[in-house]
Structures are given as structure tokens and as C-alpha cells.
Design an enzyme around this catalytic site. Sequence first.
Site, PDB file in Angstrom:
ATOM      1  NE  ARG A   1       5.587  -9.720  -2.025  1.00  8.85           N
ATOM      2  CZ  ARG A   1       4.590  -9.963  -2.862  1.00  8.85           C
ATOM      3  NH1 ARG A   1       4.549 -11.096  -3.546  1.00  8.85           N
ATOM      4  NH2 ARG A   1       3.628  -9.073  -3.057  1.00  8.85           N
TER       5      ARG A   1
ATOM      6  CG  ASP B   1       5.223  -7.730   0.394  1.00  8.44           C
ATOM      7  OD1 ASP B   1       5.142  -8.752   1.111  1.00  8.44           O
ATOM      8  OD2 ASP B   1       4.337  -7.383  -0.405  1.00  8.44           O
TER       9      ASP B   1
ATOM     10  CG  ASP C   1       4.533   1.544  -5.736  1.00  5.18           C
ATOM     11  OD1 ASP C   1       4.364   2.773  -5.672  1.00  5.18           O
ATOM     12  OD2 ASP C   1       3.878   0.723  -5.061  1.00  5.18           O
TER      13      ASP C   1
ATOM     14  CB  SER D   1      -3.094  -1.955  -3.067  1.00  2.00           C
ATOM     15  OG  SER D   1      -1.946  -2.752  -3.053  1.00  2.00           O
TER      16      SER D   1
END
Length: 402
Positions: free
Chosen positions: A92, A121, A13, A170
Site C-alpha cells: 500500500r 487500506d 468499488d 474479495s
Amino acid sequence: MNRVALAFSGGLDTTVCVSLLKEKYGYDEVIGITVNVGQPKSEFEQAKETAEELSLDLIILDARFDFANLCLDAVRANATYQGYPLGTALARPIIANAILEEAKKSKCKALAHGCTGKGNDQLRFEAVWRGSGLEIAAPIRDLALTRSWEIQYAKENNLPIKSGNDGIWSIDTNLWSRSIEGGELEDPSTIPPGSIYEWTKPPSSESKLVTIEFAEGYPVAVDGTNHSPMELIEHLNILCGNFGVGRTDVMEDRILGLKVRENYEHPAATALLNAHSALEDLVLTKEERKFKTSIDDAWAEQAYLGLIYSPFVEALNSFISSTQKRVTGSVTLDLQGGHARAVSRESPYAVHSASAASFNTSDVIDDITQADAIGVAKYHGLQERMSSAIFEAKQHTDKNDK
Ligand code: ARG
């Protein structure tokens, strides 16, 4: 200079984002920022290699100190969301803040991330970034990209795709937890294969006792040795992971409402949360314990939302801090069969008198004797008895009246 700071991992990504930020958004310089919150070394190597191949300037920031401290605040709040100790969620805002500061220093005009439009996220990053006045770009979400489109685009544009970029699962790893999602695990009926676990051995019948010491709700030592927050977490991840402690398999309700199947590993978190709540059970009063569960739930919910820096959480922390003044002492856990069960607790602030609670002594506290319970026992349940008697009597007269 039209410069953008991208949260960069070197995965598919964010690799694709580097060129899309130039091609589709018109930024002429991209800076990659990777923030260390305790990921494995291999992830930094991947980020560095990929950045080199992309000729991307990469800055690596170390936020492990702040992150470890936040994890221990989560222990004081007994924080879990639907069984998950919030590793990704807590990391985060720390990552987003570190990137924002660096972006301001580097005179960036914009901030970018590679999150999709389905996950949590994106919301957690942007909750921190939106007040800054900088532009925000989220190419994967904004351009509605799919993984197969990204792979095709990477091939056409000669972008490096490492084997780790495109694994079966993932995975998100930091000091506090390892999260594994995607692939066949998305189907809630799929039994997770043993190969998804890296931190925890399969639970066995072997067992071990481990003693954790707390000072004002913060864990400070393990088996008599003092550790910094980071060391303590790392040490317990290995120690408790060897006994299979800290695996969860949950159906998680994401912020946007989607229900997703998630698997996690978090040996240290499980051990610390269990030990901490066992110590609270000993030192907090009944009312404190009852009320604190709602404070703790609110804390965990805010942490899941990525709103840990809100005034609401500050207020929750004030309540928590006030209760933690007495959460000092030690707890011994029995690590066995994948569990970390509290088997012993001690504290100078224990609201407990062994002799007063015992059946074998006539010891009293506060001049109270057994006979003092007689009057209490007479009153106990009075309203319930009255209510039943009144109801029955009324039913009886109503029947006779017919
Ligand atoms: N669902 C979790 C959260 O939102 C963890 C997601 C981790 N991401 C991953 N790619 N495994 O906090």
C-alpha cells in the site's frame, strides 16, 4: 482544471468511484492510476477494459522493483503480523507513493481511493497522502456505501460490472501474497474450500530440497542460480507453491480493532522467512537473537500500520542492517506436506564450533576446559536455592512460635 487521481483497479468499488467523484464531489476530470506490484495480468486487462468503457484516462505505473526490494527488507526483519507475511500491507505505501508522484505531475488537486471505512487500506493510503496538501476523497467510506447499493447504482448508471468485479471472494494479489476474504469465509467456522487457492497445490507427501543463498540477510540465489529480487520471489512462489507451502488461515486484528478471518497464500515468503531465520540462528549471538525478536515485532507492526516510511522504521532498519552484516551463507529447506523446514545451514560467520560443542572430543576454545564449568555449576541457581531455604526456615519458625 479540477482534476482528481483515483487509485483504480476496475473492480466494482473503483468503477463506482469514477462517476461519484464527478457527481457528488464535483471534480470535472478523473484520472485512473493502477500500480503494478505483481498482480496477475488479468487484473490489468480488467482495469484497461473497464477504463475504456468508462472513457477514463488510465495510467499504469510499474512499482515491482521497489516492492520486491521492500519484501526482501521484510525478510531481514523476519516480518509477519499474526502469521501473515504482510503482502497487502507492504504494497500500500508503495502504491500510494507512486500515485502521489503521478498526481503531482498531472497537476491533480485531489487523490481518491475506493477503500471502505472498515479496513486497513484507507489508513495506509492516507498516511502517505495526508502530508501532500492535496484533497482526499474516499467515496465508498465517506458516503457509507454498501456493496448492494453500488451494484444497483452501477446498473442504473450503465457502469460496466465485469464478472471479476463481483466474485464470491474479495481477493488482493501481489508479488508477496494472495489474500482471500469475504463471503462464507467471514465465518471463522467455515472450512476454506480448496477452490480459494491458486498459488498452492494441496500439500502431499512428495518432497524436494531447495537451497537458498543469502548475502547480508538478502536472498540472492536459489539452487546455485542468482536472481534479481523480483525473479527470485516469482521463482520461489512457483517452486514452493507446488509443494503446498505458504497457506495461512488467521483471525486478524485489524488496525481499527475489528477481528476478521483472513486466508493467505505466500509460498516464497514462507520459504524465505524460514530460511532467513534459520541462518540468523547460526550466526547471531544469543543476545542478538533475543533482542532482535522485539525489533522484528516492531517492524512488522509498523508495516501492518502502513508506516514503513517512518523515522521509527528507519531506526529499526539501522539495527537490523547492523546485525545482517554476518547473515551470509546458505540454508537448505525441505519442502514437504505444506511446510518448508530448514534441514541444513552454512555460513562463514557461524558462531559455532562443532568440535567445542561435541561430546566426543576434548577440544577447547579460549583455553576453557570441562573443569572450568565446576565453579559455574556451584554458583548456578544459588539465589533460587537460597530463596527456597529461607522461605522454608521462616515458615518453620513461624509455626513453632504459634
Ligand atoms: N487484511 C489484510 C491487510 O489488511 C489483507 C486485506 C486484503 N484485501 C482483500 N480484499 N483481500 O493487510
